[in-house]
Scaffold this active site. Structure first.
Site, PDB file in Angstrom:
ATOM      1  N   HIS A   1       0.829  -1.207   0.000  1.00 50.56           N
ATOM      2  CA  HIS A   1       0.000   0.000   0.000  1.00 50.56           C
ATOM      3  C   HIS A   1       0.859   1.250   0.000  1.00 50.56           C
ATOM      4  CE1 HIS A   1       0.497  -0.622   4.393  1.00 50.56           C
ATOM      5  NE2 HIS A   1      -0.065   0.548   4.665  1.00 50.56           N
TER       6      HIS A   1
ATOM      7  N   GLU B   1       5.886  -2.000   5.544  1.00 48.36           N
ATOM      8  CA  GLU B   1       5.459  -2.633   6.802  1.00 48.36           C
ATOM      9  C   GLU B   1       5.558  -4.165   6.754  1.00 48.36           C
ATOM     10  OE1 GLU B   1       2.267   0.809   8.236  1.00 48.36           O
ATOM     11  OE2 GLU B   1       1.517  -1.040   7.342  1.00 48.36           O
TER      12      GLU B   1
HETATM   13  C1  DHB Z   1      -3.960   2.638   5.870  1.00 46.80           C
HETATM   14  C2  DHB Z   1      -3.080   1.554   6.034  1.00 46.80           C
HETATM   15  C3  DHB Z   1      -2.132   1.557   7.069  1.00 46.80           C
HETATM   16  O1  DHB Z   1      -1.220   0.565   7.262  1.00 46.80           O
HETATM   17  C4  DHB Z   1      -2.082   2.615   7.960  1.00 46.80           C
HETATM   18  O2  DHB Z   1      -1.190   2.549   8.973  1.00 46.80           O
HETATM   19  C5  DHB Z   1      -2.939   3.690   7.808  1.00 46.80           C
HETATM   20  C6  DHB Z   1      -3.874   3.707   6.758  1.00 46.80           C
HETATM   21  C7  DHB Z   1      -4.992   2.661   4.798  1.00 46.80           C
HETATM   22  O3  DHB Z   1      -4.943   1.868   3.845  1.00 46.80           O
HETATM   23  O4  DHB Z   1      -5.931   3.466   4.909  1.00 46.80           O
HETATM   24 FE    FE Z   2       0.322   1.237   8.816  1.00 41.47          FE
END
Ligand code: DHB
Ligand code: FE
Length: 286
Positions: free
Chosen positions: A193, A240
């Site tokens: 992500h 992560e």
């Molecule tokens: C999102 C994902 C995460 O790992 C995070 O810490 C904060 C937001 C997300 O996809 O919205």
């Molecule tokens: Fe996160």
């Protein structure tokens, strides 16, 4: 002696907290995520771990850019959850296990991991939400926790290779604890992500699948990725996945994959969940 019984690795998207609060578990958007959990919840209920050691990354709640440890280990009697800005409901505090924490810290420092020790530590959504997913609806958590925080915020980040070695050292340290504790190791974050920049929304199913695959049978293959390659392949926040590798490192060589779930997207994230059962104690594998 203590034993590390398995690892649960999973995403920690903040929106999950709102979905729990609004009871959206059966909503079509949320169902593919929530329905991944019962097999893991059942395994935990049957295995009854005493402690969860949690590799996670803080997102600006307990550490900020002014002071950013690369690795920090909690040694507090209690960890309170607080909101770092997402506005999601907080969860009840977690009991710590200071004796196990200090044993872990001493072993890590003896093994040249000079961690920051935290006798007070707030924990953010990266601890609270995985706990709420694994032990839902329990005001009273059935495990004590030891948080191990890895910097994913302020560069330079630790390498995948270093996180793997940290996980190995944590696993060996836990299994050298003289009390008869059953320990589950968690790794929270990922999978691919990216929340910011021109590639916001970036997801890489192929790389995630490779990680899920390698984590089971050939985790060291993932140590070859540099941080830069990881950002390219997994996205800025997809780094992560380091927590997954560290959690895998805490297990012995051989594991059994009990359960896996992968769903795109939850919010901006390729959401993953995996449970690996430990087959070989670190003492034997070391
Ligand atoms: C999102 C994902 C995460 O790992 C995070 O810490 C904060 C937001 C997300 O996809 O919205
Ligand atoms: Fe996160």
């Amino acid at each position: 002696m203590a034993s590390v019984i398995g690892s649960v690795m999973m995403s920690h998207v903040p929106a999950i907290g709102r979905a729990i609060d609004r009871k959206l578990q059966d909503d079509p958007y949320w169902k593919p995520w929530f329905e991944g959990f019962p097999p893991v919840q059942r395994w935990l209920a049957a295995q009854r771990p005493d402690v969860a050691v949690i590799f996670y990354n803080d997102h600006g709640l307990n550490f900020f850019l002014d002071k950013m440890p690369t690795f920090a280990v909690g040694a507090a009697p209690e960890y309170r959850n607080a909101d770092e800005g997402w506005g999601i409901p907080t969860v009840p505090p977690f009991a710590g296990h200071p004796k196990l924490s200090w044993h872990l810290i001493e072993a890590l420092v003896a093994n040249e991991f000079d961690v920051t020790t935290c006798q007070e530590m707030l924990v953010d959504h990266a601890v609270a939400l995985p706990m709420a997913m694994l032990w839902p609806g329990q005001g009273d958590w059935p495990v004590r926790i030891v948080p191990v925080c890895v910097n994913t915020v302020q560069y330079p980040l630790p390498s995948m290779a270093r996180c793997w070695k940290l996980g190995r050292a944590v696993g060996r340290a836990l299994e050298s604890f003289a009390e008869n504790l059953r320990i589950v190791v968690m790794g929270t974050g990922g999978l691919s992500h990216q929340l910011d920049g021109t590639r916001a929304g970036f997801i890489n199913r192929e790389f995630d699948q490779l990680c899920l695959d390698k984590l089971v049978g050939d985790p060291e293959a993932l140590t070859r990725y540099t941080t830069r390659e990881l950002v390219e392949l997994a996205g800025t926040q997809g780094v992560e996945v380091m927590m997954w590798l560290a959690a895998r490192g805490a297990l012995g060589g051989e594991v059994r994959k009990v359960h896996v779930n992968y769903h795109i997207p939850i919010s901006n994230t390729a959401a993953g969940l995996m449970l690996l059962e430990n087959r070989v104690a670190q003492r034997a594998a070391a």
